[in-house]
Design a protein around this motif. Structure first.
Motif, mmCIF file in Angstrom:
data_model
loop_
_atom_site.group_PDB
_atom_site.id
_atom_site.type_symbol
_atom_site.label_atom_id
_atom_site.label_comp_id
_atom_site.label_asym_id
_atom_site.label_seq_id
_atom_site.Cartn_x
_atom_site.Cartn_y
_atom_site.Cartn_z
ATOM 1 N N TYR A 83 0.832 -1.199 0.000
ATOM 2 C CA TYR A 83 0.000 0.000 0.000
ATOM 3 C C TYR A 83 0.871 1.256 0.000
ATOM 4 O O TYR A 83 1.892 1.323 0.690
ATOM 5 C CB TYR A 83 -0.916 0.017 1.227
ATOM 6 C CG TYR A 83 -2.083 -0.925 1.111
ATOM 7 C CD1 TYR A 83 -3.199 -0.590 0.354
ATOM 8 C CD2 TYR A 83 -2.068 -2.165 1.751
ATOM 9 C CE1 TYR A 83 -4.276 -1.448 0.237
ATOM 10 C CE2 TYR A 83 -3.136 -3.032 1.649
ATOM 11 C CZ TYR A 83 -4.240 -2.671 0.884
ATOM 12 O OH TYR A 83 -5.307 -3.522 0.768
ATOM 13 N N THR A 92 -6.834 4.841 -0.005
ATOM 14 C CA THR A 92 -5.858 3.816 0.375
ATOM 15 C C THR A 92 -5.753 2.829 -0.780
ATOM 16 O O THR A 92 -6.739 2.157 -1.111
ATOM 17 C CB THR A 92 -6.300 3.088 1.653
ATOM 18 O OG1 THR A 92 -6.465 4.034 2.707
ATOM 19 C CG2 THR A 92 -5.278 2.046 2.069
ATOM 20 N N LEU A 106 -1.192 1.246 7.632
ATOM 21 C CA LEU A 106 -1.792 1.904 6.478
ATOM 22 C C LEU A 106 -1.629 3.418 6.587
ATOM 23 O O LEU A 106 -1.532 3.972 7.667
ATOM 24 C CB LEU A 106 -3.281 1.562 6.380
ATOM 25 C CG LEU A 106 -3.635 0.108 6.072
ATOM 26 C CD1 LEU A 106 -5.141 -0.068 6.118
ATOM 27 C CD2 LEU A 106 -3.090 -0.320 4.718
ATOM 28 N N LYS A 143 2.046 5.084 0.727
ATOM 29 C CA LYS A 143 1.989 5.977 1.892
ATOM 30 C C LYS A 143 2.563 7.334 1.501
ATOM 31 O O LYS A 143 3.766 7.577 1.635
ATOM 32 C CB LYS A 143 2.767 5.386 3.063
ATOM 33 C CG LYS A 143 2.231 4.057 3.572
ATOM 34 C CD LYS A 143 2.956 3.631 4.833
ATOM 35 C CE LYS A 143 2.642 4.560 5.959
ATOM 36 N NZ LYS A 143 3.286 4.153 7.233
#
Length: 395
Positions: free
Chosen positions: A96, A108, A166, A98
């Motif tokens: 994921y 996200t 996350l 960032k």
């Protein structure tokens, strides 16, 4: 993922059903993709006139407007904290993105599905604003809170055993429906996948080819990794009102096909949230009044207690003063007796005794009972009551 140019060629070279089969998507998904890319689709009658897809002119729609919150989002997501596929860090990041910028739209996603997530976000925000609702990042002064994000597609299978790490924005993304804010979060879901650690990298077990000879020095682990399907989480950003709803891609449908229904549901939800806010406000007011009443009761009880204590302290003080005066008078009687006896002594000895008597009386201080009485504090001098005996505030 198919590009805009490739999709344009496909929809003008074969019927839509064949395009959907070739791409592994539903017919509705292909239509939504065409709308997002701004690609005109031939009418059904086109395939009767031009069965081979050859036509002298292909009509294209104008490119769709990109929502202002999404215009710079790509750069922020592409220039983010580095990801790799090595060791523990691969499990920690799970692919994921960032971004460094925290004041951005609440999305996200992984790198592979960044385009899909941004297109859907822009399409959703534009659709909401086309119906008169404002989409923005929550203003700081309104104290709106972001919901807890769980990206797992199947959340009931097992508990997460590590911190998800996350990305989270500084402030939630909200749509104002009237004066009511509804939180919006777009999440690429994750699915449980069996991964194998091979030569310093993690690969899907389905893609692993074991060595034809020699020892297999690899090992496997099951982890949640991005699956390419999106979820829209709508929620109440007000801490006093709990409400949330989700819509998500399936293997046969995409969120884009549900935009109208999503907007309608959000409009209905705004009414529920508004009602919840009014109810929460009513309960908060009741709680405030109850708190004030409880504080008033405590104040009355404390006022009564202090008044009673002042009476007790005043009585004890008066007794102490009387006792002190009695002690002084006893000493004075002793000194007076000594003075009478000294009258019969020779002059030299009498003068010495009288000098001692004078010094002793100075130690005693005043013998006037009025001076002792003036030092006494009455109950009212010790504490002024705030309430009457009936519990009403004094004027």
């Amino acid at each position: 993922m198919v590009t805009k140019e490739e999709l344009s060629e496909l929809v003008w070279s074969k019927p839509l059903a064949q395009v959907a089969d070739e791409l592994g998507e539903s017919r509705g998904s292909v239509i939504s993709m065409c709308n997002i890319y701004g690609i005109a689709r031939p009418k059904q009658s086109y395939w009767t006139k031009f069965p081979d897809g050859k036509t002298p002119k292909k009509i294209r729609l104008q490119p769709p407007h990109t929502h202002r919150l999404i215009r710079d989002a790509r750069d922020h997501f592409e220039h983010c904290r580095p990801l790799n596929n090595n060791g523990f860090r691969a499990l920690f990041n799970r692919g994921y993105l960032k971004p460094y910028k925290k004041l951005s739209a609440d999305i996200t996603t992984s790198k592979d599905n960044l385009d899909k997530a941004l297109r859907f976000a822009s399409d959703l925000f534009n659709t909401l604003e086309s119906t008169g609702h404002r989409v923005t990042i929550a203003p700081r002064g309104e104290h709106l809170s972001r919901a807890t994000i769980d990206e797992r597609e199947s959340r009931a299978k097992r508990n997460r055993s590590f911190f998800d790490n996350l990305w989270s924005p500084m402030a939630p993304t909200v749509v104002y429906i009237g004066s009511v804010a509804v939180g919006l979060a777009i999440i690429e879901m994750s699915e449980e996948v069996l991964l194998r650690y091979v030569e310093g990298k993690y690969v899907r077990e389905s893609d692993y080819v074991p060595p034809s000879y020699g020892a297999d020095r690899t090992w496997t682990t099951t982890q949640d990794v991005p699956c390419g399907r999106l979820r829209l989480l709508a929620y109440s950003p007000y801490y006093r009102v709990e409400w949330s709803a989700t819509w998500q891609d399936t293997k046969d449908t995409t969120l884009r096909s549900d935009l109208k229904q999503i907007v309608k549901s959000l409009e209905e939800a705004a009414g529920k949230i508004a009602t919840g806010l009014e109810e929460a406000k009513r309960k908060a007011e009741i709680a405030r009044l109850e708190q004030l009443a409880a504080e008033e009761r405590r104040n009355r009880e404390e006022d009564k207690r202090r008044a009673q204590q002042s009476i007790k302290d005043s009585q004890e003080h008066l007794g102490q003063i009387i006792q002190q005066w009695s002690n002084v008078m006893n000493v004075e009687r002793f000194l007076a007796g000594a003075e009478q006896r000294a009258a019969g002594l020779p002059d030299t000895e009498r003068n010495a005794v009288l000098e001692r008597l004078e010094r002793a009386r100075k130690f005693l201080g005043s013998q006037d009972p009025l001076d002792f009485l003036r030092s006494w504090k009455t109950p009212e001098e010790r504490y002024q009551r705030v309430y009457t005996d009936e519990g009403k505030p004094k004027d």
